[in-house]
Write a protein that holds these residues in place. Structure first.
Motif, PDB file in Angstrom:
ATOM      1  N   ASN A   1      -1.210  -1.854  -3.393  1.00 40.30           N
ATOM      2  CA  ASN A   1      -1.633  -0.483  -3.074  1.00 40.30           C
ATOM      3  C   ASN A   1      -2.364   0.161  -4.239  1.00 40.30           C
ATOM      4  OD1 ASN A   1      -0.823  -0.255  -0.359  1.00 40.30           O
ATOM      5  ND2 ASN A   1       1.305  -0.063  -1.012  1.00 40.30           N
TER       6      ASN A   1
ATOM      7  N   ILE B   1      -5.809  -1.163  -4.126  1.00 40.44           N
ATOM      8  CA  ILE B   1      -6.586  -0.494  -3.079  1.00 40.44           C
ATOM      9  C   ILE B   1      -7.029   0.881  -3.565  1.00 40.44           C
ATOM     10  CG2 ILE B   1      -6.471   0.502  -0.759  1.00 40.44           C
ATOM     11  CD1 ILE B   1      -4.568  -1.854  -0.051  1.00 40.44           C
ATOM     12  N   ASP B   2      -6.132   1.625  -4.192  1.00 39.20           N
ATOM     13  CA  ASP B   2      -6.478   2.950  -4.711  1.00 39.20           C
ATOM     14  C   ASP B   2      -7.561   2.867  -5.785  1.00 39.20           C
ATOM     15  OD1 ASP B   2      -4.613   4.040  -3.004  1.00 39.20           O
ATOM     16  OD2 ASP B   2      -3.044   4.199  -4.547  1.00 39.20           O
TER      17      ASP B   2
ATOM     18  N   ARG C   1      -9.796   0.594  -5.892  1.00 39.60           N
ATOM     19  CA  ARG C   1     -10.952  -0.047  -5.261  1.00 39.60           C
ATOM     20  C   ARG C   1     -11.370  -1.319  -5.996  1.00 39.60           C
ATOM     21  NH1 ARG C   1     -14.656   4.800  -2.887  1.00 39.60           N
ATOM     22  NH2 ARG C   1     -12.974   5.768  -1.756  1.00 39.60           N
TER      23      ARG C   1
ATOM     24  N   ARG D   1       3.841  -4.274   5.948  1.00 42.78           N
ATOM     25  CA  ARG D   1       3.089  -3.573   4.902  1.00 42.78           C
ATOM     26  C   ARG D   1       1.780  -4.281   4.575  1.00 42.78           C
ATOM     27  NH1 ARG D   1       7.818  -3.126   0.538  1.00 42.78           N
ATOM     28  NH2 ARG D   1       8.193  -5.182   1.416  1.00 42.78           N
TER      29      ARG D   1
ATOM     30  N   ALA E   1      -0.658  -3.275   7.214  1.00 47.18           N
ATOM     31  CA  ALA E   1      -1.101  -1.899   6.936  1.00 47.18           C
ATOM     32  C   ALA E   1      -2.113  -1.875   5.794  1.00 47.18           C
ATOM     33  CB  ALA E   1       0.103  -1.028   6.594  1.00 47.18           C
ATOM     34  N   ALA E   2      -1.894  -2.706   4.769  1.00 44.84           N
ATOM     35  CA  ALA E   2      -2.837  -2.763   3.649  1.00 44.84           C
ATOM     36  C   ALA E   2      -4.185  -3.290   4.120  1.00 44.84           C
ATOM     37  CB  ALA E   2      -2.283  -3.646   2.527  1.00 44.84           C
TER      38      ALA E   2
ATOM     39  N   LYS F   1      -5.395  -2.982   7.079  1.00 46.90           N
ATOM     40  CA  LYS F   1      -6.022  -1.907   7.877  1.00 46.90           C
ATOM     41  C   LYS F   1      -6.669  -0.878   6.960  1.00 46.90           C
ATOM     42  CE  LYS F   1      -3.329  -2.312  12.063  1.00 46.90           C
ATOM     43  NZ  LYS F   1      -2.301  -1.765  12.930  1.00 46.90           N
ATOM     44  N   ARG F   2      -5.982  -0.561   5.845  1.00 43.58           N
ATOM     45  CA  ARG F   2      -6.566   0.378   4.869  1.00 43.58           C
ATOM     46  C   ARG F   2      -7.902  -0.145   4.338  1.00 43.58           C
ATOM     47  NH1 ARG F   2      -2.835   2.028   0.037  1.00 43.58           N
ATOM     48  NH2 ARG F   2      -4.717   3.162  -0.501  1.00 43.58           N
TER      49      ARG F   2
ATOM     50  N   ASN G   1      -9.897  -2.115   6.091  1.00 41.61           N
ATOM     51  CA  ASN G   1     -10.732  -2.472   7.255  1.00 41.61           C
ATOM     52  C   ASN G   1     -10.960  -3.980   7.336  1.00 41.61           C
ATOM     53  OD1 ASN G   1     -11.063   0.155   8.261  1.00 41.61           O
ATOM     54  ND2 ASN G   1     -12.692   0.546   6.782  1.00 41.61           N
TER      55      ASN G   1
END
Length: 116
Positions: A78, A81-82, A84, A105, A108-109, A111-112, A114
């Motif tokens: 995460n 992801i934050d 980038r 999870r 979900a990651a 999906k975040r 795409n």
């Protein structure tokens, strides 16, 4: 004629024990513990490095996943992801993330990102 083998520098390379060896199971268990501890140490080092280098969070997540530290792996993923991280495009196919694939999870990651 029985000659001694020459020193090659590879004498400490691990060799899988034979199945009929009574100590084989113990050996394998101990080797797995050592490997897991090494992965955890590398994960801790990666975490420290990632503070200075945001791209490192992706690799920290991968090392944590391989070490079996699933919660740490998701925390670092995460963070990646934050931040980038440029390596996130490989997250869906990265074999190092295989231990995370069955967890909601991870979906979900993706999906975040795409990438689902």
């Amino acid at each position: 004629m029985n000659k001694k083998a020459a020193h090659t520098g590879c004498e400490d390379v691990a060799v899988e024990p034979r199945a009929d060896n009574p100590f084989a199971k113990h050996y394998i268990v101990e080797q797995n513990k050592i490997q897991t501890n090494l992965l955890r140490a590398r994960s801790a080092w990666q975490r420290r490095y990632a503070v200075q280098q945001p791209e490192g969070t992706y690799f920290t997540a991968a090392m944590a996943a391989q070490a079996g530290d699933i919660d740490d792996a998701f925390r670092e993923l995460n963070r990646a992801i934050d931040a980038r991280s440029q390596f996130l495009v490989f997250a869906k196919i990265e074999p190092l993330f295989d231990p995370l694939r069955g967890d909601a999870r991870f979906t979900a990651a993706l999906k975040r990102l795409n990438l689902h």
